[in-house]
Design an enzyme around this catalytic site. Sequence first.
Site, PDB file in Angstrom:
ATOM      1  CG  ASP A 458      -2.383  -0.809   0.801  1.00  0.00           C
ATOM      2  OD1 ASP A 458      -2.736  -0.782  -0.324  1.00  0.00           O
ATOM      3  OD2 ASP A 458      -2.503  -1.783   1.820  1.00  0.00           O
ATOM      4  CB  CYS A 505       4.162  -7.524   6.984  1.00  0.00           C
ATOM      5  SG  CYS A 505       3.028  -6.136   7.106  1.00  0.00           S
TER       6      CYS A 505
HETATM    7  C1  PEP Z   1       0.788  -3.985   2.638  1.00  0.00           C
HETATM    8  O1  PEP Z   1      -0.024  -3.215   2.281  1.00  0.00           O
HETATM    9  O2  PEP Z   1       1.865  -4.040   2.327  1.00  0.00           O
HETATM   10  C2  PEP Z   1       0.340  -5.260   3.040  1.00  0.00           C
HETATM   11  C3  PEP Z   1       1.040  -6.025   3.830  1.00  0.00           C
HETATM   12  O3  PEP Z   1      -1.011  -5.328   3.643  1.00  0.00           O
HETATM   13  P1  PEP Z   1      -1.979  -5.800   2.306  1.00  0.00           P
HETATM   14  O4  PEP Z   1      -1.316  -6.357   1.310  1.00  0.00           O
HETATM   15  O5  PEP Z   1      -2.845  -6.899   2.992  1.00  0.00           O
HETATM   16  O6  PEP Z   1      -2.832  -4.664   2.133  1.00  0.00           O
HETATM   17 MG    MG Z   2      -1.814  -3.153   3.207  1.00  0.00          MG
END
Ligand code: PEP
Ligand code: MG
Length: 579
Positions: A458, A505
């Site tokens: 994001d 993450c």
């Molecule tokens: C991200 O945005 O990097 C993240 C780990 O969350 P998601 O991919 O679930 O939006």
């Molecule tokens: Mg995210």
Amino acid sequence: MKKLTGIGVSPGIVIGEAFVHAEDDVPEIPRYAIRKHQVEAQWKRLLTAFGKAVEEVSSLQEQAEREVSREQADIFGAHLLMLEDPDFQSQIRERLESELENIEWVVWDISREMTQKLLGSPDAYLRDRAVDIADVSHRLLQHLLSVRRFSLSELTEDVILVVHDLLPSDVLTMNRERVKGIVMDMGGRTSHTAILARAFGIPAVLGLSSATKEITNGDGLVVNGAFGEVVVNPGEKVLGRYKQAAGQFRKMENELFALRDLPAETPDGHRVTLNANIELPEEAEQVLRYGAEGIGLYRSEFLFFTPGQGADEERQYRAYARVLKMMGDKPVTIRTVDVGGDKIVPAFGTGDEKNPLLGWRAIRFSLSLPELFKTQLRAILRASTEGNVRIMFPMISGIEELEQALGIWHEARDECRRHKVVFADHIEVGTMIEIPSAAMTADILSGRSDFFSIGTNDLLQYTLAVDRGNEKVNYLAQPFHPAMLRLLRIIIDAAHARGIRAAMCGELAGDPLATVLLLGLGLDEFSMAASAIPLVKRIIRRADFDGSRALAEKALGCGTYGEVNALLKTWMTEHFPPE
Ligand code: PEP
Ligand code: MG
């Protein structure tokens, strides 16, 4: 020879013979007119078919619970709900009475309409659910037409399964010893087949559109589940190349077992933590197999995606407790729900917006529905005594929002105390940094956070204004863009200035090309798909920390992502020369 490209959802290279599973094991559906007085007899046949289907699905549900997982059992639970749904039955009854056509045709027609509607949805999750409707109606039709359901459990030779679509019940009952790879026309990353293939460690490429037309029974196949490649009848030279790659993959997997219990430590003694991301509780087993030190991101919203199932406190509690128990004293970071954006849950009314990615999602959603939010927090608190839990909030945009979320967290704790619910003394609460405004105020947010976790998927989307799901602008999604590098520096430095850990993450954490850069920027915890851990660990164990820091400085001095890319590629070839 031809090469097909789809979505690689479960890594590994496998070479073998194609077994093209008939697209549809229900023969042509007969269609004929009936007379009014025949309606009752047709209806009776349907009720008998419903009865048999319910019996079958109940036993599959029990089997799933015994042999696979509660989550998979829930899928069959959802099928049972569909079979027992009075609306579904009355829809069939109405059509039978108004159209006066035979019952097989009515069932088939209604299910076709429903699946087509779902398949036309822009939401990948809903498209994937079409398979559940198909599963239930196939079962009914097989009973109505008295055809025996071909079971993939009867496979007696090693095959690469080529299918248009796999029903959850097929995946569950297939002979997993014999299915060496899966190639499928349908499906995306969130489909049950993808999730199960990953959980069972079967290399799989999905979303190929016409693989069942391009491949015939007995064709020689190469499946590369990491890159989404399927080669049909490869020539000697290509086969040789893939055999070599498969050998390397196996060698790497073996090395992986040698690395499994070794620390992610550079030769000059700098230690970092390698965690895994999961979507479903059953993935925890694989997380341990790959030697993860904990779970850095448990995307809890996937609990809300099981068709026909709400995620009440009890169901959430069971899922969290299961993961915590399996992980023992290793930390499990549960991210509070991140629905909205591209993860639409119609039951919650998300997705009805002009700009869903800038709209009502993640923490914004939870804060506007405090009771639902507290239900999740209570479930986490109740499960907390089973292991080592942490929580984190997604999409925090600034300190007021974080304070608000923490306020509700404290209320949930107070309520639990009042009701004499026992929970762990100290639970770390982290903040996801995935919006530029959070990155730029990381020094403020760090005062109220036990750790940061950088969501690069994001962060990249919002920093470069690139919709992460839009392939037309995908070329702009450059994680090594100087703007991203500068934000990463700001976030990590702000965490360290406050003495808290900086974790990541997003997908970048598992990108081998990025490892040395992230190490050099000072990232403390990397969380990624479990299968990406070995390679990243291998790189860390060969990268000297001082050198990585110097490289990160150099990268920060670059004016274009192309330069950063080149810099990192050079480092890789110097440290891992091609054999
Ligand atoms: C991200 O945005 O990097 C993240 C780990 O969350 P998601 O991919 O679930 O939006
Ligand atoms: Mg995210």
